[in-house]
Design an enzyme around this catalytic site. Sequence first.
Site, short mmCIF file in Angstrom:
data_model
loop_
_atom_site.label_atom_id
_atom_site.label_comp_id
_atom_site.label_asym_id
_atom_site.label_seq_id
_atom_site.Cartn_x
_atom_site.Cartn_y
_atom_site.Cartn_z
N SER A 30 27.44 15.35 -21.55
CA SER A 30 27.69 14.55 -20.34
C SER A 30 28.77 15.14 -19.44
O SER A 30 28.84 14.77 -18.27
CB SER A 30 28.10 13.14 -20.75
N ASP B 66 35.67 6.58 -17.20
CA ASP B 66 35.18 5.54 -18.10
C ASP B 66 35.73 5.78 -19.51
O ASP B 66 36.73 6.47 -19.66
CB ASP B 66 33.64 5.47 -18.06
N HIS C 61 34.82 9.94 -19.97
CA HIS C 61 34.62 11.03 -19.00
C HIS C 61 35.70 11.11 -17.94
O HIS C 61 36.22 10.08 -17.50
CB HIS C 61 33.25 10.84 -18.33
#
Length: 363
Positions: free
Chosen positions: A39, A326, A329
């Site tokens: 991610s 978040d 990240h």
Amino acid sequence: MAKTCFHGVFVSIAVTSLLLLQAEAPSPPPPAVYIFGDSTLDVGTNNFIPECAARADFYFNGIDFPYLKPTGRFSNGLNTADQIVRLLGLKKSPPPFLYLVNDPSNFQKNILQGANFASGGSGILRDTGKAKRVIPLEEQIQQFSTIRSNITNMTGSEEATDKILSKAFILISIGSNDMFEYLLDLSKPMSLAEFNATLISTYEYHIKTLYELGARTFGILTVPPIGCTPFARAVFTGNNSCSEPAQAMAVQFYFDVASSLEQFSSTVQDMKYSVGNTFLMTSVLTGDKLAFGLKNIAAACCGNGTYGCNQTASFCSNRDEYLFWDQFHPTQRASELVALTLFGAAEPIMVPMNFSQLLGVNI
Ligand SMILES: *[C@@H]1O[C@H](CO)[C@@H](O)[C@H](O)[C@H]1NC(C)=O
Ligand SMILES: *[C@@H]1O[C@H](CO)[C@@H](O)[C@H](O)[C@H]1NC(C)=O
Ligand SMILES: *[C@@H]1O[C@H](CO)[C@@H](O)[C@H](O)[C@H]1NC(C)=O
Ligand SMILES: *[C@@H]1O[C@H](CO)[C@@H](O)[C@H](O)[C@H]1NC(C)=O
Ligand SMILES: *[C@@H]1O[C@H](CO)[C@@H](O)[C@H](O)[C@H]1NC(C)=O
Ligand SMILES: *[C@@H]1O[C@H](CO)[C@@H](O)[C@H](O)[C@H]1NC(C)=O
């Protein structure tokens, strides 16, 4: 940690002076960029996977993206892949491979410029992220192999394809999800030592495969301080302190990756690489609030350590002051600082050279 902090003082000065330089127009035409990982680099791959449970194509993700668009990036805006290719002079971030295959009329032209295979939630090990239906590194490399055959279909010879791919930049950021899953798996099918060894030997195997497919220029990001993510602070320790076992794994991973690459590259003639010690880099960037402006390095801007970012979560307004967007990240700003560091820092953050030297660009 004590040792890394000591290095941090020197590096901090170097990085600070770099950030004072204005980015200039880069000199040579940007190379093709092929991006692999999780991610940290995913620009929307997972949007194309039915039933994938690791997605970010909803608000408040993308709140700072042009047109306030949730694109599948796990970020308030641009992510680390975008920030890196911007410094290379690319006008747009290479789109997900799964997007390119859905656009057959431009496919051949597009793949010569690059592609992004990174899939949020994925890992070095095949089973990491399996429950969420993500694309593991092994399968990402199979997709790259398809691209290689498509290029050969265009050029008509393997040699011509080798020549094209030898100039391409291979960017990889992966490993965190393997560690998170190992730490969360209470059944512990492997000892820590076995797990370390399996992780690094599997990574080495994948890098060799990429090399065999024609990749020659590698930029590799190791695992950041995952024990200090809002998730680890909430779930692993529960008292807002960093998780030491998670930190120790991330620290060790850099050394294992760096020595594995040094070893492998010495057995071949024509491989160039740069490893970014993402753990140390993050410690430097968060250690100097005055220079870098990351005032909140512990909390998630959107959601919190236990709950992800979504449209009903609350989010901060001073996003450039947060390290974390978040649970896991970085914010757009933190990703920008990371990218600038990758191109401009020296050892021990960038080994054996930085991205500017690796790719022959001036930022
Ligand atoms: C080769 O390219 C042509 C179109 O140019 C396409 O129809 C064909 O499927 C391709 N074959 C392979 C093996 O990639
Ligand atoms: C790309 O290569 C794959 C595998 O060889 C093939 O199935 C596909 O048709 C090719 N795509 C194009 C557009 O050439
Ligand atoms: C927080 O919890 C961890 C283990 O869960 C413990 O090792 C640590 O000492 C605690 N820290 C504080 C400040 O309470
Ligand atoms: C595995 O990682 C742990 C945690 O960082 C480290 O203490 C240990 O030395 C590593 N073991 C091996 C065999 O690499
Ligand atoms: C996170 O937010 C939820 C819901 O808003 C709340 O119930 C929970 O206590 C929060 N957790 C932490 C660690 O702040
Ligand atoms: C969205 O986030 C809120 C607050 O963080 C949380 O309470 C809620 O369960 C989340 N909703 C979904 C669908 O995940």
